[in-house]
Design an enzyme around this catalytic site. Structure first.
Site, PDB file in Angstrom:
ATOM      1  N   GLU A   1      52.729  44.357  73.832  1.00  0.00           N
ATOM      2  CA  GLU A   1      53.512  45.297  73.019  1.00  0.00           C
ATOM      3  C   GLU A   1      54.846  45.673  73.660  1.00  0.00           C
ATOM      4  O   GLU A   1      55.343  46.781  73.465  1.00  0.00           O
ATOM      5  CB  GLU A   1      52.695  46.560  72.721  1.00  0.00           C
TER       6      GLU A   1
ATOM      7  N   GLU B   1      45.914  42.957  66.899  1.00  0.00           N
ATOM      8  CA  GLU B   1      45.302  44.295  66.885  1.00  0.00           C
ATOM      9  C   GLU B   1      45.318  44.850  65.470  1.00  0.00           C
ATOM     10  O   GLU B   1      46.352  45.315  64.983  1.00  0.00           O
ATOM     11  CB  GLU B   1      46.026  45.255  67.841  1.00  0.00           C
TER      12      GLU B   1
END
Length: 841
Positions: free
Chosen positions: A187, A256
């Site tokens: 991320e 995710e």
């Protein structure tokens, strides 16, 4: 060359890079990719994945959780790697117990599943310091996650360590192992802007470093739009159907998909309706996705001080399909299992072509996958958040509830709709809800106690001018740092004490008496505290116990975010402000009880412990010790700490985590029935407003033994240990609601004619080892109510004896739902079959 030729060259390059070079060896697998999917052993694959973090449960239950994941329709298990626990001291590695990564990967392999290994080494994951070891922070000149040589050297060394470990154990796909994907970084695109050009250079370096390790499997970077070829950029979020990879040669991967959200102290409990979660998954595959991962599929527990922060709770349940204790959460697990079966029925179509889009109306659309001009599968979507719709597709009429997707494996028959939940449900909203299937046992041990001294307690204290930042001072060896000083007064007087803290909480003592407690929250751990205090004439002691509740784990430059007291000001009626922040302060890292090791089994019989009556209760900074005998059985236990304030608990020397029942969530913001329709966010669906975030704490069964076991509690605020109890789950109350017009089970699909002749089914299944022991309600007709409160409707046929005959004594059973099978109590009326049952051992 044209773009098409460039794509072909890159695809060939990908196959060459990640191909298998073990010709002549018995076991061998190749993993590559093209624009549609991952390619395993030459075949495109549609893959369902789920996150399970190995340290958030114990090795003894890994096989059971992985088995339930496989039965739920997963193909892949995804996990982070946790650097701070694998290398607690630079150069000293730990891969044992809950942190035995090799054993975990091999356990997944033994179950016949694949692995996505997210090495990072930054994890986030609501894990302490994002998974970075604290010693990394103290390397001279280091800056995390940027073009910084000390950091890159350490990151490369740890990446190499993990890759070599997996290689030595033959765990990559090309060696016959289960690992088909690896992840570098995590991320970073969310925070990259804060690092400027150095961030862009770091991304390129991280990708090049990962690929140079020659894992023989593709690497991914999640939330990284500029991930360099051949690294695949992937999506994280609640919805990813509109995500597009940064190259036409890369597949659409969702790393995710949040099954719920994490829990923080002082917050209500978030949950995500399964209808919305299934809608998001179906939309992703409708739009060309072929790999999606639930974060989390099993969340588990933040044992010890592993929780990140600030103020992340000990439970990491995440409203996942498998709950914190390892029990299946229904209907979430079952509805997603049915979804996976439906998508699997379409796999050959999904891997054969790109989807063809067809608009069916306002907020209505279809995506069709063709194997040939007259052989297809389709997804029909109503993405309106309010209105149901009837649509015409290929000459047939279909009903689409609002915010739903129907799956048609032959472009004709609906075998699944995301809004129609036909899988069984559980009564109660968590594993240990008070019900007939949970036993609560009062511990009633003979309690001993040890009272902490307030302020400086040892000869390893030190004095410094000014207020020190806490993390740099404690090096995260303890949650606690004492700040102590003296304040002189020429006469008795009342003044105002103002304290500012970077976080996370603090107890304030004046002349060894507790006068205040201040704390922040997960979104802003800093706080200010203003309290009227009385000073005696002469010297007065001021002792501040600053507390950490998990190191920051997310955000730009999170590694240098500080904690601890940063301002102390006294305001008198006549003298005005007296800022004592820059004065002399004495510091003590940790608590005396920690230094003595009161949590350890070896001190269980120490003379340090006091006994007798009365037991001191509702006192701050006190340790309690008691022995308890656990109930018989194999299942997990829950420790009910409702009567305690804030602290940490240990069972036989193992920390079950931090607790804080005294911190109540806001009284508003919860809904009894959250509408799944419309975009989800973590605050949309909440429960337990005005209550503690967590009162029950997981004790793994393998952490206790027959006979007496040691329980140690360190209470920071004040509580009553006599109110502590132990819960064990002895069964499960289940319920099934299936209508005549629901589709037959998705896995029964074989052909158009066969499917049309089949009926929907009531399917009941107990946890492994339990059996259906009673049927509490069974009606075919128009029953009213909800699970646990059903009653016969105007149309009713009592099915009790039929269900008892089929199901009692069985681990699972199924009954077709049709008037032909069950009789017809009211012809012409749409009927439902409702069954409530009890499973037990």
């Amino acid at each position: 060359m044209g773009s098409k030729n460039n794509t072909l060259v890159l695809a060939l390059l990908v196959v060459l890079i990640f191909g298998c070079h073990c010709f002549g060896r018995g076991l061998c697998g190749t993993v590559s990719y093209d624009h549609r999917a991952l390619i395993i052993d030459g075949k495109r694959r549609v893959l369902q994945s789920g996150s399970i973090h190995y340290p958030r449960t114990t090795p003894e239950v890994w096989p059971d959780i992985i088995r339930k994941s496989k039965e739920g329709g997963l193909d892949v298990i995804e996990t982070y790697v946790f650097w701070n626990y694998h290398e607690p001291v630079r150069g000293q590695y730990y891969f044992e117990g809950r942190f035995d990564l090799v054993r975990f990967v091999k356990t997944v392999q033994e179950a016949g599943l694949l692995v996505h290994l997210r090495i990072g080494p930054y994890a986030c994951a609501e894990w302490n310091y994002g998974g970075f070891p604290i010693w990394l922070h103290f390397i001279p000149g280091i800056q995390f996650r940027t073009t910084n040589e000390p950091f890159k050297e350490e990151m490369k060394r740890f990446l190499g360590k993990i890759v070599n470990l997996m290689t030595e154990e033959n765990l990559f796909a090309s060696q016959g192992g289960p690992i088909i994907l690896a992840q570098v970084e995590n991320e970073y695109g969310n925070v990259q802007g804060a690092y400027g050009i150095a961030g862009e250079l770091y991304v390129k370096w991280a990708a090049e470093t990962a690929v140079s390790l020659n894992t023989s499997v593709p690497w991914v970077m999640c939330q990284q739009k500029d991930a360099p070829d051949p690294v695949i950029n992937t999506c994280n979020g609640f919805y990813c159907h509109q995500f597009t990879p940064n190259s036409p040669s890369k597949p659409k991967i969702w790393t995710e998909n949040y099954s719920g959200w994490f829990l923080s102290f002082g917050y209500a409990i978030p949950y995500r309706p399964v209808e919305d979660l299934a809608f998001a998954v179906a939309r992703f595959f409708e739009y060309g996705g072929t790999f999606q991962n639930y974060y989390m599929y099993f969340g588990g527990t933040n044992f010890g001080r592993t929780a990140g922060g600030p103020l992340v709770a000990t439970s990491y349940d995440y409203d996942a399909p498998i709950d914190e204790y390892g029990f299946i959460r229904q209907p979430k697990w079952g509805h997603l299992r049915d979804l996976h079966k439906a998508i699997k029925q379409c796999e050959e179509y999904l891997i054969s072509s790109d989807p063809t889009h067809k608009q069916l109306g306002n907020n209505l659309e279809a995506h069709i996958y063709y194997k040939s001009s007259n052989d297809c599968a389709a997804f029909l979507a109503n993405y309106d958040s309010r209105s149901d719709a009837n649509v015409t597709f290929n000459g047939n009429l279909y009903f689409l509830p609002a915010w739903s997707v129907s799956i048609l494996p032959d472009c004709k028959n609906v075998i699944f709709n995301t809004a129609k939940v036909v899988s069984q449900r559980s009564l109660g909203d968590f594993s240990f809800a008070h019900s007939t299937s949970v036993d609560e046992i009062s511990l009633e041990p003979v309690w001993s106690w040890y009272k902490e001294e307030v302020g400086i307690w040892g000869n390893n204290s030190f004095m410094e001018p000014g207020l020190l930042e806490q993390i740099n001072t404690t090096k995260d060896t303890s949650d606690f740092l004492w700040y102590s000083t003296s304040v002189s007064a020429d006469r008795e007087k009342d003044i105002v004490l103002n304290i500012e803290s970077l976080g996370h909480a603090a107890l304030v003592f004046v002349n060894k008496r507790l006068v205040a407690f201040g704390y922040g929250n997960h979104d802003d751990a800093s706080f200010s505290l203003t309290e009227k205090i009385s000073l005696n004439e002469g010297n007065n002691t001021l002792d501040l116990l600053s507390m950490m509740i998990g190191l920051q784990n997310y955000g730009p430059w999170f590694d240098v975010q500080g904690a601890g007291i940063n301002s102390v000001v006294l305001i008198g009626p006549s003298n005005g402000k007296n800022d004592i922040s820059s004065g002399k302060w004495t510091y003590q890292v940790g608590l005396e009880g920690e230094y003595l090791g009161l949590d350890k089994v070896s001190l269980a019989n120490s003379s340090l412990w006091n006994q007798g009556t009365p037991l001191p209760v509702y006192k701050s900074l006190i340790w309690y010790k008691g022995m308890f005998v656990p109930p018989e059985g194999k299942g997990p236990l829950a420790l009910n700490l409702t009567g305690m304030g804030k602290g940490q608990a240990w069972v036989n020397g193992q920390s079950i985590g931090r607790y804080w029942p005294a911190y109540l969530s806001p009284p508003t913001g919860c809904t009894d029935n959250c509408d799944y329709k419309g975009s989800y966010n973590p605050f949309k669906c909440q429960k337990k407003c005005g209550q503690p975030a967590q009162t029950l704490y997981h004790i793994p069964r393998t952490w206790v033994h027959p006979g007496e076991n040691l329980l140690v509690i360190h209470e920071e605020l004040g509580g009553d240990p006599s109110k502590i109890s132990l819960l064990i789950r002895t069964g499960q109350e289940i319920c099934s609601i299936v209508s005549e017009d629901d589709p037959p089970p998705a896995d029964s699909w074989k052909s158009n004619l066969e499917f049309k002749s089949q009926s929907p089914e009531v399917q009941l299944t107990c946890e492994k080892g339990w059996h259906i022991t009673s049927i509490n309600f069974a009606s075919f007709g128009t029953p009213s109510g909800n699970c646990g409160t059903f009653s016969p409707g105007n149309c009713h046929a009592d099915m009790l004896s039929i269900v008892q005959k089929v199901c009692i004594g069985q681990e699972g059973c199924s009954i077709p739902v049709s008037a032909a099978n069950l009789g017809d109590p009211c012809p012409g009326v749409l009927k439902s079959f409702v069954v409530e049952a009890l499973c037990s051992n």
